[in-house]
Design an enzyme around this catalytic site. Structure first.
Site: not given
Ligand code: PDD
Length: 284
Positions: A33, A100, A147, A180, A204
């Protein structure tokens, strides 16, 4: 204004959009995503988000159903159709739909869905005063650079943070290395130097993170990407978290420890102004 979904190559009202029970995203969280927001009505850093989507797809041998420029066209159409002041675009691509079975058919067609919703209202108090976060054990897999929609540890820990009245939970290894947040990257400042964990397979590579590093470099701010310990973050001058939905959120408390004097610091304020518009509240 209705929230809308993009599904089966059409835009429809969100509440009318359903995915089949055999979608591998539903069965296995076998998908990826992106979350992209608009600033002043225009998508912010869309190329970077779509390149990361491509990278996630490549890592999982998942075929993207469109070229990046086709994605941009569909996203722009959706934003126009939805008609919000600021839009939050959610893009999900799953491996496809079939009964599945853990392995999948070679010719399976990936399934693209998107939602277009208003970008949530921003709460200036959180930015002005900063937020509290908690630390939680790192229990995730070692490919957090992808992601993936498989986010169980993230949702469990975020829920815990919210139930404790905090904005975010940050994963820390048993050796005390900070990775993170559940949906954000973390930075700290010590003696005017900006530190953040490296964008390796443990986190990420956030688009906001990269944007901040580029902007900070352009503004002559010294920066170091390296493993960061909890101990040094707790004694930092400033700490903040970043994501596409919040831009930058100052952190003033981690677990029971107050960061510096308990107020957002001057460097965080400068970095916050690198972003084109006022950011939004972190979604709980
Ligand atoms: N999440 N680390 C993780 C685990 C994340 O899920 C996200 C963002 C980030 C920051 O990434 P970015 O700056 O590209 O948004 C770091 C999104 C916003 C979400 O899951 O809704």
């Amino acid at each position: 204004m209705p929230e809308i979904a993009y599904i089966n190559s059409s835009f429809i009202p969100l509440e009318k959009a359903f995915v089949p029970i055999n979608d591998r995203g539903y069965l296995f969280a076998d998908g990826i995503y992106e979350v992209i927001v608009t600033r002043n009505g225009k998508t912010f850093l869309i190329q970077e988000h779509l390149e990361r989507l491509q990278k996630s797809a490549d890592e999982l041998l998942l075929k993207l159903p469109h070229t990046l420029s086709e994605f941009i066209e569909i996203i722009d159409q959706g934003i126009k159709k939805a008609g919000f002041n600021e839009t939050m675009v959610y893009i999900q691509i799953t491996r496809g739909i079939e009964p599945r079975r853990h392995n999948y058919s070679a010719d399976l067609k990936s399934n693209l869905t998107m939602t277009f919703r208003p970008h949530p209202e921003y709460d200036p108090q959180l930015i002005r005063e900063g937020v509290a976060i908690i630390t939680v054990p790192e229990i995730r897999w070692s490919r957090c650079d992808i992601k993936s929609i498989a986010l169980l540890p993230n949702i469990m820990m975020k829920q815990k943070a919210v139930e404790m009245g905090c904005q975010e939970a940050v994963f820390v290894t048993k050796e005390g290395i900070v990775r993170e947040g559940t949906a954000s990257n973390i930075f700290f400042i010590k003696n005017k130097i900006l530190y953040t964990p490296p964008a390796d397979q443990h986190i990420l590579g956030g688009i906001s993170r990269n944007y901040i590093l580029q902007q900070a470099a352009a503004h002559g701010l010294e920066q170091i990407e390296r493993e960061c310990t909890l101990e040094e973050i707790l004694s930092a001058d400033e700490v903040f978290i970043t994501s596409s939905t919040v831009d930058l959120m100052p952190v003033i408390k981690i677990d029971e420890t107050t960061i510096a004097d308990g107020c957002p610091g001057p460097v965080s304020k400068i970095i916050k102004n690198f972003f084109p518009t006022v950011p939004t509240i972190m979604r709980n």
